[in-house]
Design a protein around this motif. Structure first.
Motif, short mmCIF file in Angstrom:
data_model
loop_
_atom_site.label_atom_id
_atom_site.label_comp_id
_atom_site.label_asym_id
_atom_site.label_seq_id
_atom_site.Cartn_x
_atom_site.Cartn_y
_atom_site.Cartn_z
N ASN A 147 39.66 22.38 44.00
CA ASN A 147 40.86 21.66 43.57
C ASN A 147 41.53 21.01 44.77
O ASN A 147 41.25 21.33 45.93
N SER A 148 42.44 20.09 44.49
CA SER A 148 43.07 19.31 45.55
C SER A 148 44.27 20.02 46.15
O SER A 148 44.92 19.51 47.05
N MET A 149 44.60 21.25 45.63
CA MET A 149 45.80 21.93 46.11
C MET A 149 45.49 22.92 47.22
O MET A 149 46.39 23.61 47.69
N SER A 150 44.19 23.05 47.56
CA SER A 150 43.75 24.08 48.50
C SER A 150 44.13 25.48 48.02
O SER A 150 44.42 26.36 48.82
N VAL A 151 44.18 25.67 46.73
CA VAL A 151 44.42 27.01 46.19
C VAL A 151 43.08 27.68 46.02
O VAL A 151 42.20 27.16 45.34
N TRP A 152 42.92 28.80 46.66
CA TRP A 152 41.63 29.46 46.67
C TRP A 152 41.88 30.94 46.51
O TRP A 152 42.78 31.48 47.16
N PRO A 153 41.15 31.64 45.64
CA PRO A 153 41.42 33.08 45.51
C PRO A 153 41.05 33.86 46.76
O PRO A 153 40.19 33.42 47.54
N GLN A 154 41.66 35.01 46.92
CA GLN A 154 41.40 35.86 48.07
C GLN A 154 40.16 36.71 47.78
O GLN A 154 40.22 37.67 47.02
N PHE A 155 39.05 36.34 48.42
CA PHE A 155 37.80 37.03 48.11
C PHE A 155 37.77 38.46 48.62
O PHE A 155 36.91 39.24 48.23
N ARG A 156 38.68 38.82 49.51
CA ARG A 156 38.67 40.19 50.00
C ARG A 156 39.47 41.12 49.11
O ARG A 156 39.57 42.30 49.38
N SER A 157 40.06 40.57 48.05
CA SER A 157 40.87 41.41 47.18
C SER A 157 40.05 41.91 45.99
O SER A 157 39.40 41.13 45.31
N PRO A 158 40.10 43.22 45.72
CA PRO A 158 39.39 43.74 44.54
C PRO A 158 39.91 43.14 43.24
O PRO A 158 39.20 43.16 42.24
N LEU A 159 41.11 42.60 43.26
CA LEU A 159 41.62 42.00 42.03
C LEU A 159 40.77 40.80 41.64
O LEU A 159 40.57 40.53 40.45
N LEU A 160 40.24 40.11 42.63
CA LEU A 160 39.35 38.99 42.32
C LEU A 160 38.00 39.50 41.85
O LEU A 160 37.40 38.96 40.92
N TRP A 161 37.53 40.59 42.47
CA TRP A 161 36.24 41.16 42.02
C TRP A 161 36.36 41.57 40.57
O TRP A 161 35.41 41.47 39.80
N ASP A 162 37.55 42.04 40.22
CA ASP A 162 37.84 42.41 38.84
C ASP A 162 37.58 41.26 37.88
O ASP A 162 37.02 41.45 36.80
N VAL A 163 38.02 40.07 38.28
CA VAL A 163 37.85 38.89 37.43
C VAL A 163 36.36 38.70 37.13
O VAL A 163 35.96 38.53 35.98
N PHE A 164 35.55 38.82 38.18
CA PHE A 164 34.11 38.63 37.97
C PHE A 164 33.51 39.79 37.20
O PHE A 164 32.68 39.60 36.31
N ALA A 165 33.92 41.02 37.54
CA ALA A 165 33.36 42.20 36.88
C ALA A 165 33.63 42.13 35.38
O ALA A 165 32.72 42.29 34.56
N VAL A 166 34.88 41.87 35.02
CA VAL A 166 35.24 41.91 33.61
C VAL A 166 34.63 40.74 32.85
O VAL A 166 34.15 40.90 31.73
N SER A 167 34.60 39.54 33.47
CA SER A 167 34.02 38.42 32.73
C SER A 167 32.51 38.59 32.57
O SER A 167 31.96 38.25 31.51
N THR A 168 31.83 39.15 33.57
CA THR A 168 30.40 39.42 33.42
C THR A 168 30.17 40.44 32.31
O THR A 168 29.28 40.30 31.47
N TYR A 169 31.02 41.45 32.34
CA TYR A 169 30.90 42.54 31.37
C TYR A 169 31.08 42.02 29.95
O TYR A 169 30.30 42.33 29.04
N ALA A 170 32.10 41.17 29.77
CA ALA A 170 32.35 40.61 28.44
C ALA A 170 31.16 39.77 28.00
O ALA A 170 30.70 39.88 26.85
N THR A 171 30.61 38.96 28.90
CA THR A 171 29.50 38.08 28.53
C THR A 171 28.30 38.90 28.10
O THR A 171 27.73 38.69 27.02
N ILE A 172 27.91 39.86 28.93
CA ILE A 172 26.69 40.59 28.61
C ILE A 172 26.86 41.45 27.37
O ILE A 172 25.94 41.61 26.58
N SER A 173 28.08 41.95 27.15
CA SER A 173 28.31 42.76 25.94
C SER A 173 28.12 41.91 24.70
O SER A 173 27.50 42.35 23.73
#
Lengths: 462, 65
Positions: A147-173
């Protein structure tokens, strides 16, 4: 009814044929006489969903200030509910994936609705972080997108890992659930009388013909998906425990969190499967398909995971003393005997003390007692998350920053509302989709086995 | 098994998986290849009897079969 060879209660009551199993399950979906009880249940659950919609509307109008969140307790019911719901989902994946790989065929009767439970639980869970961000219309900022705002999630935060974990989990389920349902959707397409049902099931069954080639590919696909889903049972809740364990708050900063969270998730999930299975088998007279063997086995899994959770509690207490950390020690003293100490004792009673009755076979095979037990464990597991989130936050290092936590009516309303949403979705599911996998039950019948008799080859083939 | 000309195919129904598998195996042995078996549940023996082999998709996805 005991199996003469294993001495266990049989998985399916005797006297069933391919036809009777198919008829019994498909009739629930294809009947034109929907039971009045179903309409009543849907109505009640729908009413509770209205509470949820009201709470969400008010939340979107006013902001998260309507909840009891404040400093020092910046994470309240929303995160408690998120962890509780996502934990409940784990039993569905455990039943459908891990027990499939371990060839535990008793799971066949309960796996479809356990998977549905997973999906609906993830729906309820996923909502909480999204509405907790304050401006849910910007929820897509959680994903790393250019995006043009330079807004980027903090990859070192488990909260972001959560986003990936839960969305993967929902998809595969969802994928696993749908792939598993295709043969049964084919059966329903063939048996449906109304053109609408024929068209809908025909579309959903993706041209399933029941050829042995289809079956072999289907079995391979199931195994592959099970292989993909198995690590998720362990990883999703591990990542969620990192949300806490990575922080330096006393009471959160501990290495036992991942295994203890996963065990707790499976514990509460099995409790929820029992909470759902017992009324359903009673209402639809499915006692000979979801037998006491299932209730008994799920009771054993609950007992085991409950003991792992108990070990987790014990080790937490031990480490608070053994670490010789003043803050850690105080956090646990406060957890046990502080102003909110009651919540810890509720948790110990519900999660450790009362489930010890599961050692008794009488309790595990008593439907009423198991239903009560499942409610107790679900309550206990909700309090576990409450204790972890709230009692660690409200009194941290500096006494000058201590505070307290009081949930508001909007907190309670949102939580009760998600219970309604879960029930509402479940009512729709049991009415419109086959809640027990017919094809997998047919495999369990003794007549499904191929016998290698020399004379069989003689009479056939010409 | 000489069939009269004009026969497109043959359909047979069996009461059990055992009979189906035996029939499929003997048809395969007699040289028939364009066969299929339809079953209400997975029947691995029947699939093997008509010469069905698993492919390498499981290997490619690094999963054990």
């Amino acid at each position: 009814m005991l199996d003469p060879i294993t001495g266990e209660v049989v998985v399916i009551a005797p006297g069933h044929s391919f036809k009777s199993v198919t008829e019994k399950i498909s009739r629930i979906v294809l009947t034109s006489h929907t039971p009045m009880g179903w309409f009543f249940g849907l109505l009640v659950a729908g009413g509770v969903v209205m509470i949820l919609l009201t709470c969400l509307t008010w939340l979107f109008l006013k902001g998260v200030g309507i909840w009891g969140l404040d400093i020092p307790v910046g994470w309240g019911f929303a995160i408690v509910n998120f962890v509780w719901w996502i934990g409940i989902g784990h039993a569905g994946t455990l039943i459908s994936a891990i027990l499939l790989l371990f060839k535990q065929t008793w799971r066949n009767s309960i796996n479809r609705f356990a998977e549905a439970m997973t999906i609906f639980a993830v729906v309820c869970a996923g909502m909480f972080p999204l509405i907790h961000v304050g401006r849910p219309w910007l929820g897509y900022w959680l994903f790393p997108y250019p995006n043009s705002m330079s807004v980027w999630p903090q990859f070192r935060s488990p909260l972001l890992w959560d986003v990936f974990a839960v969305s993967t989990y929902a998809t595969i389920s969802v994928v696993f659930w749908y792939i598993g349902m295709i043969p049964d959707l084919g059966t329903l397409r063939d048996r449906a009388k109304s053109p609408v049902a024929q068209y809908a099931f025909g579309l959903l069954s993706l041209g399933w013909r029941g050829s042995v080639r289809h079956w072999m590919r289907y079995e391979t696909a199931s195994l592959l998906l099970a292989g993909l889903a198995t690590p998720l049972v362990l990883s999703v809740h591990t990542v969620i425990s990192f949300d806490f364990a990575v922080a330096i708050i006393p009471g959160w900063h501990t290495t036992i969190f991942p295994p203890y969270f996963v065990a707790g998730a499976v514990y509460s999930g099995f409790a929820m499967v029992i909470t759902l299975a017992i009324p359903i088998r009673k209402f639809y007279h499915l006692e000979d398909l979801i037998t006491l063997r299932h209730i008994d086995n799920m009771g054993k899994v609950m007992l085991t995971t409950g003991l792992i959770v108990a070990y987790g509690y014990g080790m937490e207490l031990f480490m608070s003393w053994y670490s010789a950390s003043h803050w850690e020690y105080f956090a646990f003293w406060n957890r046990l005997f502080g102003p909110m100490g009651w919540s810890y004792w509720v948790l110990i009673t519900c999660n450790i003390a009362l489930p010890q009755f599961l050692w008794l076979r009488y309790v595990r095979t008593h439907v009423g007692l198991m239903f009560i037990m499942s409610i107790i464990v679900n309550t206990g597991m909700w309090f576990e998350r409450f204790v972890i989130v709230v009692t660690s936050l409200y009194r941290d290092y500096l006494p000058s920053s201590w505070g307290t936590y009081r949930a508001t009516r909007w907190d309670y309303g949102t939580f009760i509302g998600t219970l309604g949403l879960f029930t509402f979705l479940f009512f729709l599911f049991i009415r419109f989709l086959p809640m027990i996998p017919m094809s997998e039950l047919r495999v369990l019948l003794p007549q499904s086995k191929v016998k290698h008799l020399p004379e069989a080859a003689h009479e056939a083939g010409d | 098994m000489p069939f009269p000309e004009g026969v497109y195919g043959l359909l047979a129904e069996f009461d059990s998986a055992t009979a189906l598998t035996a029939a499929a195996a003997s048809a395969y042995k007699d040289g028939w290849r364009r066969l299929d078996c339809y079953t209400p549940y997975p029947c691995e023996e029947a699939a093997e009897a008509i010469g069905f082999h698993r492919n390498y998709v499981p290997l490619l996805t690094l999963a054990v079969d």
